[in-house]
Design an enzyme around this catalytic site. Structure first.
Site, PDB file in Angstrom:
ATOM      1  N   LYS A  46       0.816  -1.173  -0.051  1.00 23.62           N
ATOM      2  CA  LYS A  46       0.035  -0.039  -0.003  1.00 23.62           C
ATOM      3  C   LYS A  46       0.998   1.324  -0.139  1.00 23.62           C
ATOM      4  O   LYS A  46       1.498   1.508   0.904  1.00 23.62           O
ATOM      5  CB  LYS A  46      -0.979  -0.169   1.330  1.00 23.62           C
ATOM      6  CG  LYS A  46      -1.622   1.348   1.407  1.00 23.62           C
ATOM      7  CD  LYS A  46      -2.553   1.220   2.594  1.00 23.62           C
ATOM      8  CE  LYS A  46      -3.180   2.716   3.140  1.00 23.62           C
ATOM      9  NZ  LYS A  46      -4.078   2.648   4.232  1.00 23.62           N
ATOM     10  N   ASP A  71      -2.401  10.024   3.936  1.00 20.24           N
ATOM     11  CA  ASP A  71      -3.858   9.868   4.313  1.00 20.24           C
ATOM     12  C   ASP A  71      -4.459  10.594   5.219  1.00 20.24           C
ATOM     13  O   ASP A  71      -4.306  10.606   6.556  1.00 20.24           O
ATOM     14  CB  ASP A  71      -3.884   8.444   4.990  1.00 20.24           C
ATOM     15  CG  ASP A  71      -5.391   7.975   5.084  1.00 20.24           C
ATOM     16  OD1 ASP A  71      -6.356   8.560   4.555  1.00 20.24           O
ATOM     17  OD2 ASP A  71      -5.727   6.715   5.710  1.00 20.24           O
ATOM     18  N   LYS A 127     -10.057  12.536   8.763  1.00 16.30           N
ATOM     19  CA  LYS A 127      -9.523  12.248  10.161  1.00 16.30           C
ATOM     20  C   LYS A 127      -9.503  13.378  10.977  1.00 16.30           C
ATOM     21  O   LYS A 127      -9.065  14.745  10.580  1.00 16.30           O
ATOM     22  CB  LYS A 127      -8.039  11.673   9.850  1.00 16.30           C
ATOM     23  CG  LYS A 127      -7.929  10.188   9.238  1.00 16.30           C
ATOM     24  CD  LYS A 127      -6.748   9.657   9.312  1.00 16.30           C
ATOM     25  CE  LYS A 127      -6.288   8.667   8.334  1.00 16.30           C
ATOM     26  NZ  LYS A 127      -7.123   7.333   9.228  1.00 16.30           N
ATOM     27  N   ASP A 160       1.805   6.206   5.667  1.00 16.46           N
ATOM     28  CA  ASP A 160       0.826   5.322   5.080  1.00 16.46           C
ATOM     29  C   ASP A 160       1.323   4.833   3.802  1.00 16.46           C
ATOM     30  O   ASP A 160       0.583   3.949   3.005  1.00 16.46           O
ATOM     31  CB  ASP A 160      -0.681   5.821   4.781  1.00 16.46           C
ATOM     32  CG  ASP A 160      -1.745   5.180   5.044  1.00 16.46           C
ATOM     33  OD1 ASP A 160      -1.715   4.051   5.693  1.00 16.46           O
ATOM     34  OD2 ASP A 160      -2.933   5.539   4.715  1.00 16.46           O
ATOM     35  N   ASP A 213     -11.918   7.047   4.150  1.00 16.75           N
ATOM     36  CA  ASP A 213     -10.855   6.777   4.819  1.00 16.75           C
ATOM     37  C   ASP A 213     -10.500   5.356   4.902  1.00 16.75           C
ATOM     38  O   ASP A 213      -9.345   5.218   5.391  1.00 16.75           O
ATOM     39  CB  ASP A 213     -11.025   7.177   6.461  1.00 16.75           C
ATOM     40  CG  ASP A 213      -9.764   7.400   6.980  1.00 16.75           C
ATOM     41  OD1 ASP A 213      -8.749   7.134   6.514  1.00 16.75           O
ATOM     42  OD2 ASP A 213      -9.870   7.592   8.293  1.00 16.75           O
ATOM     43  N   GLU A 217      -9.349   3.644   2.300  1.00 20.78           N
ATOM     44  CA  GLU A 217      -8.912   3.812   1.112  1.00 20.78           C
ATOM     45  C   GLU A 217      -7.795   2.919   0.568  1.00 20.78           C
ATOM     46  O   GLU A 217      -7.734   2.352  -0.411  1.00 20.78           O
ATOM     47  CB  GLU A 217      -8.358   5.386   0.936  1.00 20.78           C
ATOM     48  CG  GLU A 217      -7.022   5.497   1.251  1.00 20.78           C
ATOM     49  CD  GLU A 217      -6.655   5.335   2.859  1.00 20.78           C
ATOM     50  OE1 GLU A 217      -7.571   5.235   3.507  1.00 20.78           O
ATOM     51  OE2 GLU A 217      -5.407   4.939   3.167  1.00 20.78           O
ATOM     52  N   ARG A 269      -7.371  -0.151   1.048  1.00 20.47           N
ATOM     53  CA  ARG A 269      -8.065  -1.551   0.377  1.00 20.47           C
ATOM     54  C   ARG A 269      -8.534  -1.303  -1.023  1.00 20.47           C
ATOM     55  O   ARG A 269      -8.444  -2.298  -1.666  1.00 20.47           O
ATOM     56  CB  ARG A 269      -9.290  -1.868   1.248  1.00 20.47           C
ATOM     57  CG  ARG A 269     -10.217  -1.070   1.635  1.00 20.47           C
ATOM     58  CD  ARG A 269     -11.398  -1.625   2.488  1.00 20.47           C
ATOM     59  NE  ARG A 269     -10.763  -1.109   3.933  1.00 20.47           N
ATOM     60  CZ  ARG A 269     -11.219  -1.319   4.900  1.00 20.47           C
ATOM     61  NH1 ARG A 269     -12.552  -2.088   5.272  1.00 20.47           N
ATOM     62  NH2 ARG A 269     -10.931  -0.920   6.109  1.00 20.47           N
TER      63      ARG A 269
HETATM   64  N1  BES Z   1      -4.197   4.479   6.943  1.00 21.00           N
HETATM   65  C1  BES Z   1      -5.093   4.173   7.941  1.00 21.00           C
HETATM   66  C2  BES Z   1      -4.948   3.201   8.914  1.00 21.00           C
HETATM   67  C3  BES Z   1      -3.811   3.482   9.939  1.00 21.00           C
HETATM   68  C4  BES Z   1      -3.912   3.804  11.492  1.00 21.00           C
HETATM   69  C5  BES Z   1      -2.571   3.128   9.743  1.00 21.00           C
HETATM   70  C6  BES Z   1      -3.197   4.105  12.253  1.00 21.00           C
HETATM   71  C7  BES Z   1      -1.595   3.591  10.705  1.00 21.00           C
HETATM   72  C8  BES Z   1      -1.845   3.991  11.885  1.00 21.00           C
HETATM   73  C9  BES Z   1      -6.448   3.717   7.178  1.00 21.00           C
HETATM   74  O1  BES Z   1      -6.384   4.128   5.868  1.00 21.00           O
HETATM   75  C10 BES Z   1      -7.359   4.059   7.719  1.00 21.00           C
HETATM   76  O2  BES Z   1      -7.934   5.237   7.840  1.00 21.00           O
HETATM   77  N2  BES Z   1      -8.408   3.080   8.271  1.00 21.00           N
HETATM   78  C11 BES Z   1      -9.545   3.387   9.047  1.00 21.00           C
HETATM   79  C12 BES Z   1     -10.596   2.314   8.428  1.00 21.00           C
HETATM   80  C13 BES Z   1     -11.910   2.555   8.753  1.00 21.00           C
HETATM   81  C14 BES Z   1     -12.489   3.953   8.077  1.00 21.00           C
HETATM   82  C15 BES Z   1     -12.713   1.518   8.335  1.00 21.00           C
HETATM   83  C16 BES Z   1      -9.288   3.159  10.460  1.00 21.00           C
HETATM   84  O3  BES Z   1      -8.669   2.396  10.848  1.00 21.00           O
HETATM   85  O4  BES Z   1      -9.763   3.882  11.206  1.00 21.00           O
HETATM   86 ZN    ZN Z   2      -4.622   4.826   4.832  1.00 21.61          ZN
HETATM   87 MG    MG Z   3      -7.777   5.915   5.754  1.00 21.29          MG
END
Ligand code: BES
Ligand code: ZN
Ligand code: MG
Length: 464
Positions: free
Chosen positions: A221, A226, A233, A244, A303, A305, A307
């Site tokens: 990825k 992000d 966020k 990210d 968010d 994203e 996947r």
């Molecule tokens: N890049 C984030 C995940 C992440 C969180 C990486 C903390 C490193 C540290 C990912 O894109 C994300 O935002 N995931 C969301 C998913 C949710 C919206 C289903 C999350 O984990 O809140």
């Molecule tokens: Zn992300």
């Molecule tokens: Mg995200």
């Protein structure tokens, strides 16, 4: 501080000894535990003693890094490292890794850059293993540099440029950028990236060998920043989101290793790259994206994203026969809730593959823990308007529902075994831990490299 290994120091200033002898520490009323150090001034030169309770690779890495960190408190610049314990070949490699990783600093933007010259006194027979460790640490630090570069200085195009530079080493590298992604059906990467002025990109690196023993695909990825997109966020959660891109950067590290070591494997490496920002042109909640394998996805959170990028790459990777397909991604905060900051989630469609990863991770110290692809959570991804949602309805098991989403894009007719590593925790640290200072760790590049070595060794044995 940055470590430079030299054969001979010009002006030896200090000796640093890694030892498993408790006495010295106990005499000074210091509890003898791995990572404890002391600076003694009882000879012509200052001496740092670093305690290491046994010669396991992980303890050696810790003791080596601690020794350097103790030296960092001084102005000394030239040091000789000695070991007063029984080193194995694995130990010699780990010692070098500990010195290389412990002596890393991201000083690109700093005025004060400190260098430490290190000469290592070990048995000649162990030198090749030590040198292997030096190389592994170099590759890991290369990955850390890439992850640590601020998002503005490392947009998708810059990471793609970095990949293109591997052509010099003989790699076949292809980059698709901007609108062309749409034409080629790389719709996930396109949608996530279209809200940014920095166009998204999709990088394919092909490493080929004469007599490949196995065919693999690695996917990373590469979200260069992000923000969450329109599903923005909160500020605190956004702060470290330059990390990210860690999955993609670790893939670049693997590519370097392959081109240097030339194992008998065929490996395709995929890096979907995009910056996830809110803008008039951003993709939106409610949008439906139809992927190249026919699966339609309704966006609920912009968010979730990562996947979507990975889906493009997994589809692409599984268009041809593969023995192993591995993806790595800073995918979910939920994985950190489940396993903490220091352990990555490991999802596998094959127990054998899972065991292989656990085995190599025990050596590298990059901790992994298996999580289930629990089909009962499938219903969390249901929607009335498309084949699937991009994020789950409920908040429980978020790392698992993300993995279940990814699984829809892996074609099991072509792929024998798939593993997904959720590295959200260990890829980037807030403070120091073990032999890492704060920031990027380069994880899981050492594990991926060791995994490739294991695949090659196993296949070699099978063919004999
Ligand atoms: N890049 C984030 C995940 C992440 C969180 C990486 C903390 C490193 C540290 C990912 O894109 C994300 O935002 N995931 C969301 C998913 C949710 C919206 C289903 C999350 O984990 O809140
Ligand atoms: Zn992300
Ligand atoms: Mg995200």
């Amino acid at each position: 501080m940055k470590v430079k290994f030299v054969e001979r120091l010009s002006n030896l200033q200090c000796v640093c000894c890694i030892t498993d002898k408790k006495e010295v520490f106990e005499k000074l009323k210091i509890k003898a535990e791995t990572g404890k150090t002391v600076l003694v001034m009882d000879g012509p030169l200052p001496k740092v003693l670093s305690f290491c309770e046994d010669s396991s690779p992980e303890n050696l890495r810790k003791a080596a890094a601690s020794a350097l960190w103790k030296l960092e408190e001084t102005q000394l610049e030239e040091v000789k490292i000695e070991v007063d314990l029984k080193l194995t070949s694995d130990g010699a490699q780990a010692l070098a890794e500990g010195l290389g990783l412990g002596g890393y600093a991201f000083d690109k933007y700093k005025n004060e850059k400190k260098e430490l010259y290190v000469e290592v006194a070990i048995n000649k027979d162990l030198k090749p293993y030590f040198n292997e460790g030096v190389e592994i640490a170099e590759i890991t630090n290369y990955v850390r540099d890439l992850v640590n570069i601020p998002a503005t200085d490392a947009p998708p195009e810059a990471i793609a440029e970095e990949a293109l530079s591997l052509r010099e080493m003989g790699a076949e590298v292809k980059v698709v950028m901007g609108e062309r992604l749409k034409d080629l059906g790389l719709v996930g990467t396109w949608h996530v990236g279209k809200g940014s002025k920095n166009p998204p990109a999709f990088v394919t690196i092909k490493y080929k060998s004469e007599n490949p023993l196995a065919k693999l695909a690695l996917v990373g990825k590469g979200v260069t920043f992000d923000s969450g997109g329109l599903s923005l966020k909160p500020p605190a959660s956004m702060e470290d989101m330059k990390c990210d891109k860690a999955g993609a950067c670790s893939i670049l590290g693997v590519a370097k290793y392959l081109l240097k070591k030339r194992p008998n494997l065929d490996v395709n490496l995929y890096m979907p790259l995009a910056e996830n920002l809110p803008d008039g042109g951003s993709y939106k909640p409610g949008d439906v994206i139809v992927f190249r394998n026919g699966v339609s996805v309704e966006i609920h959170s912009t968010d979730a994203e990562g996947r979507l990028l990975l889906a493009d790459a997994l589809i692409e990777a599984s268009t041809q026969k593969k023995d192993y397909l591995i993806d790595v991604a800073t995918l979910t905060g939920a994985c950190m809730v489940a396993l903490g900051r220091y352990t990555s989630g490991l999802f596998c469609t094959s127990q054998t593959l899972c065991d292989m990863f656990l085995k190599v991770s025990r050596f590298t110290g990059e901790k992994l823990w298996p999580l289930p692809l629990d089909e009962d959570l499938e219903k969390e991804l249901k929607t009335d308007f498309a084949d699937t949602r991009n994020n789950a309805k409920g908040r429980y098991g978020g790392a698992i529902t993300a993995a279940l989403f990814l699984k829809k894009f892996v074609d099991n007719k072509n792929v024998k075994a798939w593993a997904h590593l959720d590295i959200a925790g260990p890829a980037f640290l807030e403070g120091s831990w073990k032999y890492y200072k704060s920031g990027a760790t380069g994880q899981p590049v050492r594990t991926l490299i060791k995994f490739l070595e294991l695949v090659e060794a196993q296949e070699n044995r099978n063919q004999q």
